[in-house]
Enzyme design. Structure first.
Site, PDB file in Angstrom:
ATOM      1  N   HIS A 168       0.732  -1.279   0.024  1.00 36.88           N
ATOM      2  CA  HIS A 168       0.030  -0.012  -0.006  1.00 36.88           C
ATOM      3  C   HIS A 168       0.879   1.225  -0.080  1.00 36.88           C
ATOM      4  O   HIS A 168       0.405   2.361   0.341  1.00 36.88           O
ATOM      5  CB  HIS A 168      -1.003  -0.075   1.064  1.00 36.88           C
ATOM      6  CG  HIS A 168      -1.825  -1.278   1.336  1.00 36.88           C
ATOM      7  ND1 HIS A 168      -1.427  -2.463   2.106  1.00 36.88           N
ATOM      8  CD2 HIS A 168      -2.815  -1.734   0.847  1.00 36.88           C
ATOM      9  CE1 HIS A 168      -2.089  -3.361   1.992  1.00 36.88           C
ATOM     10  NE2 HIS A 168      -3.043  -2.970   1.216  1.00 36.88           N
TER      11      HIS A 168
HETATM   12  S1  FES Z   1       1.624  -0.514   3.293  1.00 36.10           S
HETATM   13 FE1  FES Z   1       0.010  -1.948   3.765  1.00 36.10          FE
HETATM   14  S2  FES Z   1       1.032  -3.687   4.400  1.00 36.10           S
HETATM   15 FE2  FES Z   1       2.928  -2.335   4.171  1.00 36.10          FE
END
Ligand code: FES
Length: 218
Positions: A166
């Protein structure tokens, strides 16, 4: 305190961070090289002492084999532990005022490390970083991009760890940037030096009784 420790080493070559090369050395023996290996299978291949690992015992690592700029991945309590031999350039970047202004917890005030690692480099010796390689957002394993780069993995990259799940960003001391999904710095496991060139992951230095279970978030 555990009475025994296993030994494991896996060296991550930083020259081509998009090509996930890992070299494994277990008890002084080159075990495998996986040109396209992802981090999880790499770590799972290291099995220096199954009974010790299963018991969650400490793991000894000979850091004399890690070249400046390289990272070793060790498995401890079923978790990947990043051991990064930082270069003088990396250490300089860790103190860069611009970088510090972009971090969520630049002074390690959240308990994500023992008191002996609550410093600007988040480690016992500045040149060796020791981090639990699990993103504090949802548990992915961040990728190692030690070199500054204008475009990769994101624009104006200063070197550190990038979580592709993410988009969370951490610097080379595992300090998380502001404005990304991950809320905390990468944890630092308990560890100590056993002589000048060996670290023992999973055991505090003499005199420290820090409990790894007291960290805010893994
Ligand atoms: S940014 Fe979501 S698990 Fe690392």
């Amino acid at each position: 305190m555990a009475s025994s420790a296993s030994t494991a080493t896996g060296v991550e070559h930083p020259e081509q961070p998009s090509r996930r090369d890992f070299l494994y050395i277990a008890t002084g023996t080159v075990a495998a090289v996986g040109a396209a290996a992802a981090l999880v299978p790499v770590v799972s291949q290291m099995n220096p002492d199954a009974s010790t690992l299963a018991a969650g015992g400490p793991v000894d690592l000979d850091i004399s084999k890690i070249e400046p700029g390289q990272q070793v991945v060790v498995r401890w309590r079923e978790r990947p532990i990043f051991v990064f031999h930082r270069t003088p350039e990396t250490l300089k970047t860790l103190q860069d005022k611009q970088l510090l202004s972009e971090l969520a917890d630049p002074n390690s005030q959240q308990v994500q490390q023992a008191p002996y690692a609550a410093n600007w480099h988040r480690s016992i010796k500045p040149e060796f970083g020791v981090l639990v390689g699990i993103c504090t957002h949802l548990g992915c394993i961040p990728l190692f991009y030690p070199q500054p780069n204008a475009t990769t993995p994101v624009a104006d990259w200063l070197g550190g760890y990038f979580c592709p799940c993410h988009g969370s960003k951490y610097d080379a001391a595992g300090r998380v940037f502001s404005g990304v999904p991950a809320p905390y710095n990468l944890p630092v496991p308990p560890y100590s030096f056993v002589g000048n060139t060996t670290i023992r992951i999973g055991e505090n230095p003499s005199g420290s009784t820090w409990d790894f279970g007291s960290i805010r978030q893994l």
